[in-house]
Design a protein around this motif. Structure first.
Motif, mmCIF file in Angstrom:
data_model
loop_
_atom_site.group_PDB
_atom_site.id
_atom_site.type_symbol
_atom_site.label_atom_id
_atom_site.label_comp_id
_atom_site.label_asym_id
_atom_site.label_seq_id
_atom_site.Cartn_x
_atom_site.Cartn_y
_atom_site.Cartn_z
ATOM 1 N N LEU A 1 0.855 -1.178 0.000
ATOM 2 C CA LEU A 1 0.000 0.000 0.000
ATOM 3 C C LEU A 1 0.896 1.234 0.000
ATOM 4 O O LEU A 1 1.670 1.440 0.938
ATOM 5 C CB LEU A 1 -0.906 0.013 1.231
ATOM 6 N N PHE A 2 0.785 2.046 -1.042
ATOM 7 C CA PHE A 2 1.588 3.268 -1.131
ATOM 8 C C PHE A 2 0.774 4.435 -0.620
ATOM 9 O O PHE A 2 -0.215 4.833 -1.209
ATOM 10 C CB PHE A 2 2.021 3.517 -2.581
ATOM 11 N N ASN A 3 1.189 4.990 0.514
ATOM 12 C CA ASN A 3 0.534 6.152 1.115
ATOM 13 C C ASN A 3 1.397 7.390 0.865
ATOM 14 O O ASN A 3 1.986 7.965 1.769
ATOM 15 C CB ASN A 3 0.337 5.917 2.615
ATOM 16 N N GLY A 4 1.487 7.758 -0.401
ATOM 17 C CA GLY A 4 2.221 8.936 -0.823
ATOM 18 C C GLY A 4 1.518 9.528 -2.016
ATOM 19 O O GLY A 4 0.440 9.065 -2.423
ATOM 20 N N ASP A 5 2.093 10.562 -2.595
ATOM 21 C CA ASP A 5 1.477 11.163 -3.771
ATOM 22 C C ASP A 5 1.601 10.195 -4.944
ATOM 23 O O ASP A 5 2.710 9.771 -5.289
ATOM 24 C CB ASP A 5 2.155 12.490 -4.107
ATOM 25 N N PRO A 6 0.484 9.802 -5.593
ATOM 26 C CA PRO A 6 0.567 8.874 -6.720
ATOM 27 C C PRO A 6 1.492 9.351 -7.829
ATOM 28 O O PRO A 6 2.009 8.536 -8.604
ATOM 29 C CB PRO A 6 -0.889 8.778 -7.204
ATOM 30 N N ALA A 7 1.730 10.669 -7.919
ATOM 31 C CA ALA A 7 2.629 11.183 -8.941
ATOM 32 C C ALA A 7 4.044 10.656 -8.757
ATOM 33 O O ALA A 7 4.801 10.557 -9.730
ATOM 34 C CB ALA A 7 2.638 12.713 -8.921
ATOM 35 N N ALA A 8 4.422 10.311 -7.518
ATOM 36 C CA ALA A 8 5.760 9.766 -7.279
ATOM 37 C C ALA A 8 5.939 8.439 -8.003
ATOM 38 O O ALA A 8 7.037 8.134 -8.502
ATOM 39 C CB ALA A 8 6.002 9.591 -5.779
ATOM 40 N N LEU A 9 4.879 7.639 -8.074
ATOM 41 C CA LEU A 9 4.951 6.380 -8.821
ATOM 42 C C LEU A 9 5.092 6.675 -10.307
ATOM 43 O O LEU A 9 5.951 6.099 -10.988
ATOM 44 C CB LEU A 9 3.697 5.547 -8.568
ATOM 45 N N ARG A 10 4.249 7.569 -10.780
ATOM 46 C CA ARG A 10 4.243 7.904 -12.201
ATOM 47 C C ARG A 10 5.584 8.476 -12.650
ATOM 48 O O ARG A 10 6.052 8.218 -13.767
ATOM 49 C CB ARG A 10 3.131 8.921 -12.465
ATOM 50 N N ASP A 11 6.241 9.231 -11.768
ATOM 51 C CA ASP A 11 7.509 9.872 -12.107
ATOM 52 C C ASP A 11 8.711 8.951 -11.946
ATOM 53 O O ASP A 11 9.845 9.364 -12.179
ATOM 54 C CB ASP A 11 7.714 11.113 -11.241
ATOM 55 N N ARG B 1 5.857 2.597 -12.556
ATOM 56 C CA ARG B 1 5.515 3.799 -13.319
ATOM 57 C C ARG B 1 4.160 3.680 -14.011
ATOM 58 O O ARG B 1 3.462 4.680 -14.213
ATOM 59 C CB ARG B 1 6.594 4.086 -14.373
ATOM 60 N N ARG B 2 3.769 2.462 -14.368
ATOM 61 C CA ARG B 2 2.512 2.262 -15.087
ATOM 62 C C ARG B 2 1.323 2.077 -14.146
ATOM 63 O O ARG B 2 0.202 1.809 -14.598
ATOM 64 C CB ARG B 2 2.613 1.039 -15.992
#
Length: 551
Positions: A286-296, A304-305
């Motif tokens: 579970l990633f509890n951070g800004d989803p943009a961090a995954l995308r970036d 990233r996807r």
């Protein structure tokens, strides 16, 4: 050394929660209360995420969200672990929701009691405007009730159910006002420009502008009208209480544990890799951070996807946040007329949001002040005594490719706003307040930890560009664009203000609930697809929790 003592057999990899913000904490508590092995990895030395505090001569001061609404969300969270919220935090409902000030000297209190609010508006703006306020409040109530089940409580926003609500009652379509911005809807409903300015500010609760956010955000007034609570010690105290309860239910917390990458195998998540080089296998993440961090790609190439770009852009507002101890003085040296929650409005709302849209600090800002040592049930501070204050001024997010963004993975405050901007922020905050009769002694220095800027937030929350609310709420379909708990990568889930159902402490807590439910269902489904060993070990749940019905 990382602790690995879990509720279940050591052969079963834990559910790894990355980040101990309110979304991650809510999910961790619910999952641990169900007897699942949970490991929470937090890069900071304490839980809370944006719900944090900083030290001062008068004690810890809030440096993040301060308003507690929708108390039922938190009652439900603690009940999921067989506990009661009030047994873990000292919580008090405020009679006055907030006190509002205007440059012309006008002042308006709004109350938890609707009749008191109507009477206050009548005295402030006249009988006709009081009736318009009542109609506006009724519309906000209908909006809140209509959106609760198909939007806020649903695992995925259900446009068809929401449309069904509108079609089932012809009177509901004008209430939804799908064609209007919040500012436009308020112009149609309220005549007094000060009241339009007041209720338009609710768009900033989710990082938006009333001139671009949809009219449906009127429902935020209903969320606040149903009650505002104060927690002794601030929301950082609530975060610590949730983390402590999760630990008693078997969750393991590791602080100072920065995650460098999320690894996948055969198309689903497999492990996380820490900055120390340690690899931690995971049954789910579970990633509890800004989803943009995954995308970036800030957590590696594999995730990233996980979310589409439209789920993370455009960005919502940031803020300049002051946290300091000082002695306040009101007009002509009189006692400061502050309650717990206070708002000082600027002269021109449209100019304020035009500056923010252009990426500039507003010249004539609206300022929110939390007087942490004031409120119902608290003794009045002695004249001249140090009190704790948080002041928030809206700010724009940082720009793509800026030094703030490229340095987002550095330590807090390593990337600083230039000195000119810091001095400008100080002038625009405290000169604005002095012109309206409020001063502080001493005036805080524009340095950490007294001031946090969009630059600081970009550093503290990787991938965010300083945005405090995830994706922008602008546009009719913005609520449907946010990523839900499940991502495109099996076993990888999201929680927090950047995920559905959106920004704000209650919404982020609900995202943790939705994520926990999705993880639980998916792990059960997956276990049915393959032979599994019989679970071993001894559950550490209390007798009280063990007797609770399954969730």
């Amino acid at each position: 050394m990382m602790r690995t003592q879990l509720n279940l057999s050591a052969r079963e990899a834990p559910i790894v929660v990355i980040g101990a913000g309110i979304g991650g904490l809510a999910a961790a508590l619910r999952l641990a209360a169900e007897g699942r092995p949970v490991l929470v990895l937090e890069k900071n030395p304490a839980p809370g995420g944006k719900m944090r505090s900083v030290p001062s001569a008068a004690g810890p001061i809030a440096a993040g969200p301060t308003v507690v609404t929708m108390r039922a969300v938190f009652d439900d969270l603690f009940a999921a672990a067989g506990e009661a919220l009030e047994d873990h935090v000292d919580i008090t409902q405020e009679r006055v929701l907030a006190r509002h000030f205007w440059p012309d000297g006008a002042q308006l209190d709004l109350f938890a009691d609707h009749a008191e609010s109507v009477a206050a508006v009548r005295a402030f703006a006249g009988e006709a405007e009081a009736k318009r306020f009542e109609r506006f409040s009724e519309r906000a109530r209908r909006l809140f009730d209509a959106f609760d089940a198909p939007m806020m409580q649903a695992a995925k926003p259900d446009f068809l159910k929401l449309a069904g609500v509108a079609l089932s009652s012809p009177a509901m379509l004008p209430t939804l006002a799908p064609w209007a911005t919040l500012a436009r809807a308020l112009r149609a409903e309220l005549r007094d420009p000060r009241l339009r300015q007041l209720f338009g500010r609710y768009a900033t609760y989710v990082g938006g502008s009333p001139f671009e956010a949809p009219a449906v955000l009127s429902l935020i007034w209903e969320a606040e009208a149903r009650g505002v609570w104060r927690i002794d010690g601030g929301l950082a105290r609530l975060a610590r209480a949730i983390a402590a309860l999760a630990e008693t239910r078997g969750a393991t917390f590791q602080y100072g544990a920065a995650v460098d990458a999320i690894e996948t195998k055969d198309g689903r998540v497999a492990a996380v890799r820490l900055g120390s080089g340690e690899r931690v296998p995971a049954s789910a993440i579970l990633f509890n951070g800004d989803p943009a961090a995954l995308r970036d790609g800030l957590l590696g190439e594999d995730p990233r996807r996980a979310v589409p770009r439209a789920a993370t852009a455009p960005r919502s507002l940031s803020a300049y946040v002051w946290s300091f101890a000082a002695a306040p003085t009101g007009p002509s040296g009189s006692p400061a007329p502050l309650l717990h929650h206070n708002v000082y409005f600027g002269h021109a709302q449209r100019a304020e949001f035009a500056a923010l849209k252009a990426g500039r600090m507003p010249e004539d800002p609206t300022l929110y002040i939390c007087a942490q040592d004031r409120g119902d049930g608290l003794a009045s501070p002695a004249p001249g005594a140090l009190e704790r204050f948080e002041i928030i001024m809206n700010g724009p997010p940082t720009q793509p490719g800026s030094p703030q963004e490229t340095g987002a993975r550095r330590r807090d405050h390593e990337v600083r706003t230039d000195q000119e901007e810091l001095a400008q922020c100080s002038d625009r905050t405290f000169q604005t307040l002095e012109a309206m009769g409020l001063s502080f002694t001493p005036t805080p220095a524009a340095t950490a930890p007294h001031l946090s800027t969009p630059t600081d937030f970009a550093s503290r929350f990787p991938g965010s560009r300083g945005s405090l609310y995830g994706r922008s709420p602008h546009g009719l379909t913005a609520s449907f664009a946010r990523p839900t708990a499940r991502t495109a990568i099996p076993g990888l889930y999201l929680a927090g203000g950047g995920a559905h159902p959106g920004a704000g402490v209650p919404m982020a807590a609900l995202s943790g609930k939705l994520a926990a439910e999705a993880i639980g269902r998916d792990l059960v489904s997956r276990s049915k697809l393959r032979p599994t060993a019989t679970r071993g070990g001894i559950s550490t749940v209390s007798a009280r929790t063990g007797a609770a019905p399954s969730r």
